[in-house]
Design an enzyme around this catalytic site. Structure first.
Site, PDB file in Angstrom:
ATOM      1  N   HIS A 160       0.827  -1.204   0.000  1.00  0.00           N
ATOM      2  CA  HIS A 160       0.000   0.000   0.000  1.00  0.00           C
ATOM      3  C   HIS A 160       0.859   1.251   0.000  1.00  0.00           C
ATOM      4  O   HIS A 160       0.412   2.327   0.359  1.00  0.00           O
ATOM      5  CB  HIS A 160      -0.963  -0.008   1.189  1.00  0.00           C
ATOM      6  CG  HIS A 160      -1.592  -1.345   1.420  1.00  0.00           C
ATOM      7  ND1 HIS A 160      -1.089  -2.244   2.324  1.00  0.00           N
ATOM      8  CD2 HIS A 160      -2.630  -1.955   0.811  1.00  0.00           C
ATOM      9  CE1 HIS A 160      -1.808  -3.365   2.270  1.00  0.00           C
ATOM     10  NE2 HIS A 160      -2.733  -3.210   1.370  1.00  0.00           N
TER      11      HIS A 160
HETATM   12  S1  FES Z   1       1.941  -0.524   3.106  1.00  0.00           S
HETATM   13 FE1  FES Z   1       0.349  -1.884   3.660  1.00  0.00          FE
HETATM   14  S2  FES Z   1       1.466  -3.609   4.266  1.00  0.00           S
HETATM   15 FE2  FES Z   1       3.028  -2.223   3.788  1.00  0.00          FE
END
Ligand code: FES
Ligand code: HEM
Lengths: 412, 183
Positions: free
Chosen positions: B148
């Site tokens: 993410h």
């Molecule tokens: S940014 Fe969501 S798990 Fe690493």
């Protein structure tokens, strides 16, 4: 017993044996009342009403194929992946059983999504069917949990990383979050204890769903089925479930099974992720992790919110809000057929969910998170603002006095 | 009932006595159920052998300056970064007050040359990229989580993206100059 005293009636031995048994365990009468000639159903149901029985069929398919998969599957981190390949290559018809199970999950969700949308459009969640609706949502939640647990079993890369990300949702809980995650894992990462318990629970939950379906059908029988007009059906407007709807359901099942097996035979991996044919590696996360398609809208909601805890709350909230739907929708008219404004927003909401699903499948870069955020906001506005307000302000079209009235009128 | 009149007279007293019995029975039932549930839940927590495996020893001798490696500890990756002078410098000149999870590099790296962190993104647990020099390291030269989009600096601190905390520094002690025990 009265039947025995009624004298020589020329009953066959079969009939007598049947009556003897019914007098002790009236299971045939019970079935006849539940799904037979003694269960009156509105005469005007359309094909959207086929999906409940299709869902039951899919649950049966999942349980049967699952039991046979379990005979050849090994829930151990060093053997699970290979045992699934063994099922695919060596076990007689193993490929068929596994592809029926893996695609079966997708088709189960397709069927249940249509079933839920049917309820949302025709207002089947409204009084007096609120408890029926609640049990339906519980079934849906149990299905999501079951499918998640099952997806971990083949122990591919997506299995492993899906399990890691999803169990980590609980780490967002302040204070005790990490302890809960350790409890779920049975260790300090997703590992063998995790796989073992997931197998155990994956075996268990489908039978919990069977129990919930009993309650679901029971709650259905109290008020009886809703219908496309959404008005209460008079006894004269009802026909027995057997043979009429049994035949209709069987016909629908035939059509459905053809489509399902086209997928199983010709496109068995179309809905899967190639990464799951790579064995789980705890040291390497795949470039782009995506959940199975049926979770995508909720995954999009989670990812669109920059704050971890809030993202998790909204993701769960997006499903839990359905429990309040009977009260959020303030209109007394059930069927969307008579609610012109509601129809527009209903279709808009479906498009919104589809967009969220697409957002969930894309890497979170560029414009994608913004679209996800807007989609998320609209999702909640629909339930929390649009539905109550439309219910107050909209003027519904006039409702017919009975199910047969418009038909008879047209004939005059 | 045969002795209705009799029962009537005793009603008030009987009720409280029955209530008492009912409540104590229910309470005992709850305690009993709790005593049964506790071991079941507890059995789901890490078993003794899992706990016993929870420390490893690592030799740092083979890690060249500028190189980063991954080791497996408790089923998850540990990143060991043999930092260059420039990486140390970047980690130390940051204004700590501006960080999401404020921590100085001095607290995180016992020896400035070696940063040891758990390679698990504090968002939802993916393994960030950046250990191999060919992987994306993100704009702060540390690690980048592909799931993410969380970005970590050369001290493993969260600088951008959804993760709330810095990469965890596991408990570790140097046994001698080139060997470290993690856990
Ligand atoms: S940014 Fe969501 S798990 Fe690493
Ligand atoms: C609600 C019903 C069920 C659903 C939605 C479901 C879903 C799933 C899913 C999505 C998978 C992963 C498929 C893959 O990609 O390989 C899976 C695997 C598996 N399931 Fe189920 N399942 C259900 C019922 C059952 C039952 C009752 C059993 C009986 C034990 C079972 C046994 C298995 C086994 C052994 C696997 C691993 C083999 C494999 O991955 O193909 N399932 N399940």
């Amino acid at each position: 017993m009265s039947t025995e005293k009624s004298g020589p009636t020329g009953k066959s031995a079969w009939r007598k044996a049947y009556e003897w048994h019914e007098a002790r365990l009236p299971i045939v009468s019970w079935l006849d009342h539940s799904l037979g000639t003694k269960y009156p159903v509105p005469r005007n149901l359309n094909y959207w009403w086929n999906f409940g029985s299709l869902a039951m069929f899919m649950l049966a398919v999942m349980i049967f194929t699952g039991i046979f998969l379990a005979m050849n599957y090994t829930p151990h981190v060093s053997l699970a992946f290979d045992s699934v390949e063994h099922i695919m290559r060596d076990v007689n018809y193993g490929w068929l059983i596994r592809y029926m199970h893996a695609n079966g999950a997708s088709f189960f969700f397709i069927v249940v999504y249509i079933h839920i949308l049917r309820g949302m459009y025709y207002g089947s969640y409204k009084s007096p069917r609120e408890v029926l609706w609640w049990i339906g949502i519980l079934i849906y939640l149990a299905m999501m949990a079951t499918a998640f647990l099952g997806y971990v079993l083949p122990w591919g890369q997506m299995s492993f990383w899906g399990a890691t990300v999803i169990t980590n949702f609980f780490s967002a809980i302040p204070g005790i979050g990490q302890s809960i995650v350790t409890l779920l894992w049975g260790g300090f990462s997703v590992d063998n204890p995790t796989l073992n318990r997931f197998f155990s629970l994956h075996y268990l939950l489908p039978f919990v769903i069977v129990g919930l379906i009993f309650l679901h059908i029971w709650a259905l029988h109290v008020p009886g089925a809703n219908n496309p007009l959404g008005i209460d059906a008079a006894p004269a407007d009802k026909i027995p479930f057997f043979p009429y709807y049994v035949m209709k359901d069987v016909f629908g099942l035939g059509v459905f099974v053809v489509i399902y097996f086209i997928a199983v035979f010709w496109f068995p991996n179309a809905l899967g992720e190639p990464d799951n044919y790579i064995k789980a590696n705890p040291l390497q996360t795949p470039e782009h992790i995506v959940p199975e398609w049926y979770y995508l809208p909720f995954y999009a909601i989670l990812r669109s919110i920059p704050n971890k805890l809030l993202g998790v709350i909204l993701m769960f909230g997006s499903i839990l809000i359905l429990f309040a739907l009977p009260w959020l929708d303030t209109s007394r008219v059930r069927s969307g057929n008579f609610r012109p404004v509601f129809r527009i927003f209903f279709v808009t909401w479906i498009i919104d969910v589809l967009i969220l699903g697409w957002v969930g499948s894309q890497p979170p870069e560029g414009i994608i998170p913004t679209i996800g955020l807007i989609g998320t906001i609209w999702y909640f506005i629909h339930f929390a603002v649009i539905l109550p307000v439309v219910g107050w302000l909209e003027t519904p079209k006039p409702l017919p006095a009975s199910i047969s009235q418009p038909v008879l009128q047209a004939a005059e | 009932m045969a002795n209705t009149a009799h029962a009537h007279a005793a009603d008030a007293a009987d009720e409280t006595r029955r209530d008492f019995l009912l409540h104590t029975t229910a309470a005992m039932g709850v305690v009993g159920a709790g005593m049964m549930v506790w071991p079941l839940i507890s059995s789901m927590n890490p078993a003794a052998d899992t706990l016993a495996l929870s420390s490893i020893e690592l030799s740092l001798a083979g890690i060249a300056e500028g190189q980063r490696i991954k080791a497996l500890w408790r089923g998850k990756p540990v990143f060991v970064s043999h930092r260059t002078a420039q990486e140390i410098d970047e980690a130390r000149k940051v204004n700590v007050a501006e960080l999401r999870d404020p921590q100085t590099d001095q607290v995180r790296a016992k020896k400035p040359e070696f940063l040891i962190v758990v390679g698990v993104c504090t968002h939802f647990g993916c393994v960030p990229q950046g250990t191999a020099s060919t992987e994306v390291r993100g704009e702060f030269g540390g690690w980048f989580c592909p799931c993410h989009g969380s970005v970590y600096d050369t001290s493993g601190r969260i600088r951008r993206g959804p993760a709330p905390l810095n990469l965890e520094v596991p408990a570790h002690t140097y046994i001698n100059d080139t060997t470290v025990r993690i856990g």
